[in-house]
Design an enzyme around this catalytic site. Structure first.
Site, PDB file in Angstrom:
ATOM      1  N   HIS A  75      49.326  27.759  61.212  1.00 38.55           N
ATOM      2  CA  HIS A  75      48.821  28.093  62.544  1.00 38.55           C
ATOM      3  C   HIS A  75      49.508  27.233  63.608  1.00 38.55           C
ATOM      4  O   HIS A  75      49.914  27.741  64.663  1.00 38.55           O
ATOM      5  CB  HIS A  75      47.301  27.909  62.581  1.00 38.55           C
ATOM      6  CG  HIS A  75      46.674  28.343  63.857  1.00 38.55           C
ATOM      7  ND1 HIS A  75      46.148  27.445  64.754  1.00 38.55           N
ATOM      8  CD2 HIS A  75      46.489  29.575  64.399  1.00 38.55           C
ATOM      9  CE1 HIS A  75      45.659  28.111  65.789  1.00 38.55           C
ATOM     10  NE2 HIS A  75      45.857  29.402  65.600  1.00 38.55           N
ATOM     11  N   ASP A 119      46.122  33.555  65.574  1.00 39.54           N
ATOM     12  CA  ASP A 119      44.726  33.200  65.321  1.00 39.54           C
ATOM     13  C   ASP A 119      44.108  34.053  64.220  1.00 39.54           C
ATOM     14  O   ASP A 119      43.389  33.539  63.360  1.00 39.54           O
ATOM     15  CB  ASP A 119      43.909  33.322  66.608  1.00 39.54           C
ATOM     16  CG  ASP A 119      44.203  32.211  67.611  1.00 39.54           C
ATOM     17  OD1 ASP A 119      45.003  31.311  67.290  1.00 39.54           O
ATOM     18  OD2 ASP A 119      43.620  32.245  68.712  1.00 39.54           O
TER      19      ASP A 119
END
Length: 145
Positions: A75, A119
């Site tokens: 991420h 996300d």
């Protein structure tokens, strides 16, 4: 003015000054918490991801300590790619849908889509792997080399 009124006014001013010293949470991170909740069906509190392993939370270094921590590293790397594209991932708000199979992006701009995809992929990754309480709030200077 009565002393009680002055005391109340002083209390309000002090509380406002204290609140202004606390930096606001970037809006995207608050939205990311909702995407995580959608992906894991609310199984874990969002704060569990704020200080987990070597990469979940601010910063990150070393080798991820497990698959969940690897999700956070990926991420972080995705956000770095967004920044290279000229996006501001921690501030970019996007549109998503929480369906029965989890979150789906439906944003219009390139930056919104890219950040949303980062996300959603991370949230889906979090939902796939177990949470190990031993990896919460670890000594990163010793374990993240």
């Amino acid at each position: 003015m009565y002393p009680a009124h002055l005391l109340l006014l002083l209390a309000v001013c002090v509380s406002l000054l204290g609140a202004s010293a606390i930096p606001p949470l970037p809006l995207n991170l608050a939205q990311f918490a909702l995407v995580i909740k959608c992906a894991d069906k609310g199984k874990r509190p969002r704060w569990h991801y704020m200080d987990y392993g070597c990469y979940c939370g601010p910063g990150g270094s070393g080798t991820p300590i497990d698959e969940l921590d690897r999700c956070c590293k990926t991420h972080d790397e995705c956000y770095a790619q967004a920044e290279k594209k000229g996006c501001y991932p921690k501030l970019t708000m996007y549109s998503y849908y929480c369906g029965g199979d989890g979150p789906y992006c439906n944003s219009k701009t390139e930056c919104q889509r890219f950040v949303c995809d980062c996300d959603v992929r991370a949230a889906d990754c979090f939902a796939r792997y177990p949470y190990n309480n031993k990896n919460y709030n670890i000594n990163t200077s010793k374990r993240c080399k």
